[in-house]
Write a protein that holds these residues in place. Sequence first.
Motif, PDB file in Angstrom:
ATOM      1  N   UNK A 273      -4.191  14.562  -3.543  1.00  0.00           N
ATOM      2  CA  UNK A 273      -2.860  14.972  -4.087  1.00  0.00           C
ATOM      3  C   UNK A 273      -1.675  14.565  -3.114  1.00  0.00           C
ATOM      4  N   UNK A 274      -1.988  15.074  -1.644  1.00  0.00           N
ATOM      5  CA  UNK A 274      -1.067  14.502  -0.870  1.00  0.00           C
ATOM      6  C   UNK A 274      -0.892  13.102  -0.161  1.00  0.00           C
ATOM      7  N   UNK A 275      -1.878  12.355  -1.023  1.00  0.00           N
ATOM      8  CA  UNK A 275      -1.634  10.875  -0.360  1.00  0.00           C
ATOM      9  C   UNK A 275      -0.769  10.441  -1.307  1.00  0.00           C
ATOM     10  N   UNK A 276       0.351   9.946  -0.359  1.00  0.00           N
ATOM     11  CA  UNK A 276       1.642   9.248  -1.136  1.00  0.00           C
ATOM     12  C   UNK A 276       1.831   7.778  -0.722  1.00  0.00           C
ATOM     13  N   UNK A 277       0.688   7.287   0.064  1.00  0.00           N
ATOM     14  CA  UNK A 277       0.937   6.085   0.566  1.00  0.00           C
ATOM     15  C   UNK A 277       0.480   4.781  -0.647  1.00  0.00           C
ATOM     16  N   UNK A 278       1.225   3.764  -0.673  1.00  0.00           N
ATOM     17  CA  UNK A 278       0.919   2.895  -1.533  1.00  0.00           C
ATOM     18  C   UNK A 278      -0.694   2.429  -1.458  1.00  0.00           C
ATOM     19  N   UNK A 279      -1.465   2.468  -2.308  1.00  0.00           N
ATOM     20  CA  UNK A 279      -2.814   1.643  -2.157  1.00  0.00           C
ATOM     21  C   UNK A 279      -2.815   0.491  -1.642  1.00  0.00           C
ATOM     22  N   UNK A 280      -3.799   0.162  -0.560  1.00  0.00           N
ATOM     23  CA  UNK A 280      -4.105  -1.292  -0.101  1.00  0.00           C
ATOM     24  C   UNK A 280      -4.056  -2.450  -1.284  1.00  0.00           C
ATOM     25  N   UNK A 281      -4.738  -2.060  -2.415  1.00  0.00           N
ATOM     26  CA  UNK A 281      -4.762  -3.121  -3.271  1.00  0.00           C
ATOM     27  C   UNK A 281      -3.508  -3.441  -3.941  1.00  0.00           C
ATOM     28  N   UNK A 282      -2.592  -2.261  -4.002  1.00  0.00           N
ATOM     29  CA  UNK A 282      -1.176  -2.552  -4.419  1.00  0.00           C
ATOM     30  C   UNK A 282      -0.340  -3.558  -3.684  1.00  0.00           C
ATOM     31  N   UNK A 283      -0.610  -3.069  -2.302  1.00  0.00           N
ATOM     32  CA  UNK A 283       0.241  -3.878  -1.198  1.00  0.00           C
ATOM     33  C   UNK A 283      -0.127  -5.452  -1.112  1.00  0.00           C
ATOM     34  N   UNK A 284      -1.495  -5.712  -1.330  1.00  0.00           N
ATOM     35  CA  UNK A 284      -2.109  -6.874  -1.027  1.00  0.00           C
ATOM     36  C   UNK A 284      -1.679  -7.617  -2.474  1.00  0.00           C
ATOM     37  N   UNK A 285      -1.598  -7.121  -3.485  1.00  0.00           N
ATOM     38  CA  UNK A 285      -1.213  -7.797  -4.824  1.00  0.00           C
ATOM     39  C   UNK A 285       0.229  -8.277  -4.533  1.00  0.00           C
ATOM     40  N   UNK A 286       0.959  -7.253  -4.177  1.00  0.00           N
ATOM     41  CA  UNK A 286       2.388  -7.399  -3.995  1.00  0.00           C
ATOM     42  C   UNK A 286       2.853  -8.665  -3.008  1.00  0.00           C
ATOM     43  N   UNK A 287       2.248  -8.498  -1.896  1.00  0.00           N
ATOM     44  CA  UNK A 287       2.279  -9.600  -0.947  1.00  0.00           C
ATOM     45  C   UNK A 287       1.887 -10.989  -1.536  1.00  0.00           C
ATOM     46  N   UNK A 288       0.757 -11.145  -2.204  1.00  0.00           N
ATOM     47  CA  UNK A 288       0.356 -12.290  -2.712  1.00  0.00           C
ATOM     48  C   UNK A 288       1.181 -12.792  -3.785  1.00  0.00           C
ATOM     49  N   UNK A 289       1.644 -11.942  -4.661  1.00  0.00           N
ATOM     50  CA  UNK A 289       2.794 -12.632  -5.475  1.00  0.00           C
ATOM     51  C   UNK A 289       3.890 -12.897  -5.139  1.00  0.00           C
ATOM     52  N   UNK A 290       4.382 -12.038  -4.164  1.00  0.00           N
ATOM     53  CA  UNK A 290       5.656 -12.577  -3.349  1.00  0.00           C
ATOM     54  C   UNK A 290       5.544 -14.026  -2.610  1.00  0.00           C
TER      55      UNK A 290
END
Length: 304
Positions: free
Chosen positions: A183-200
């Motif tokens: 519930x308190x984990x508000x950090x973006x999951x690593x897979x989202x960051x990895x996908x976003x950086x890859x797309x960027x």
Amino acid sequence: MKNFKQQLDREMGPVEKRFTPAMQERIMQKINEPTPKKMAWPYVMTMVATTIMMLLLSVLIMFPATQPASTATSPLAAPIKSFHINSEPEEDFFVSTSLFSLGTPIVLNKEKIAMMQMLLSHAQKTDDKIDEETLYADITVAYDTGKERSLRLYSEDDAHYLLYDVHTHETFAGVSPKSLDEFIDTHMPFEYIFILLGLFFLLLFVANRIVSKRFGIVKRNQKAVSKKQSWILVALCLFTSFYTAFSAEKNIFVYLIAYSTFVAIDFYFEYRYAREDRRYILSVNLSIMLCLFFIAIYIIPLFL
């Protein structure tokens, strides 16, 4: 006056020739015809508007607006619409309610809002003191009524929790049927960051190839025009890194200003000292891609 009448008779002829009996008859018919009365539209519209207003006022008086009765037994149990959470609290309470803060983001995820509503509903006022409980998060809850409440979430064990109001100094205890860790984990999951950086980087590579081919941009081994440009860009990257590491409130405007300065410096040096290479166009392309990346970074965590 007499001279004028004589001149008029000479030019237009005597009166008996100017006004024939037929003409006189037509003139008399026109005089005797009743003139049509025009509709007084301003008065008519005023009456219509007044009538409508009176009807609306009558309806409002007959059927007054009623507020739905709240079934909440305490302020904590009132319906909420969102909340800001700082999942890395320190000694002092800190929650930024700014829409542009990445440090304590606003939570719009329906499941987490339902979880927060459940924690508020199950909590009952207690006189227990907070001694060795683990501080989980700082939270500012936004109720449907527009009011806000600043709370500190403590955990006694896997199930029991405490909510401490930092303003009224009241403590509420409850039992959670679910784990508070997720519930308190508000950090973006690593897979989202990895996908976003890859797309960027993929989109940036493709866009640079298209722009380079379209404008005939010369490929160069050295990325920077001069050492001065390299030192400035390195210093800017270090400043951004320190801000990310040590700032509690990570405002998105700081990142936008930092990366805009990065792009502006790169554009300036390329346009000033190596204009013939036309690589300053790539700086414009980079700025567009960075804007899209920041929009994605800002929007996605709102619903996680």
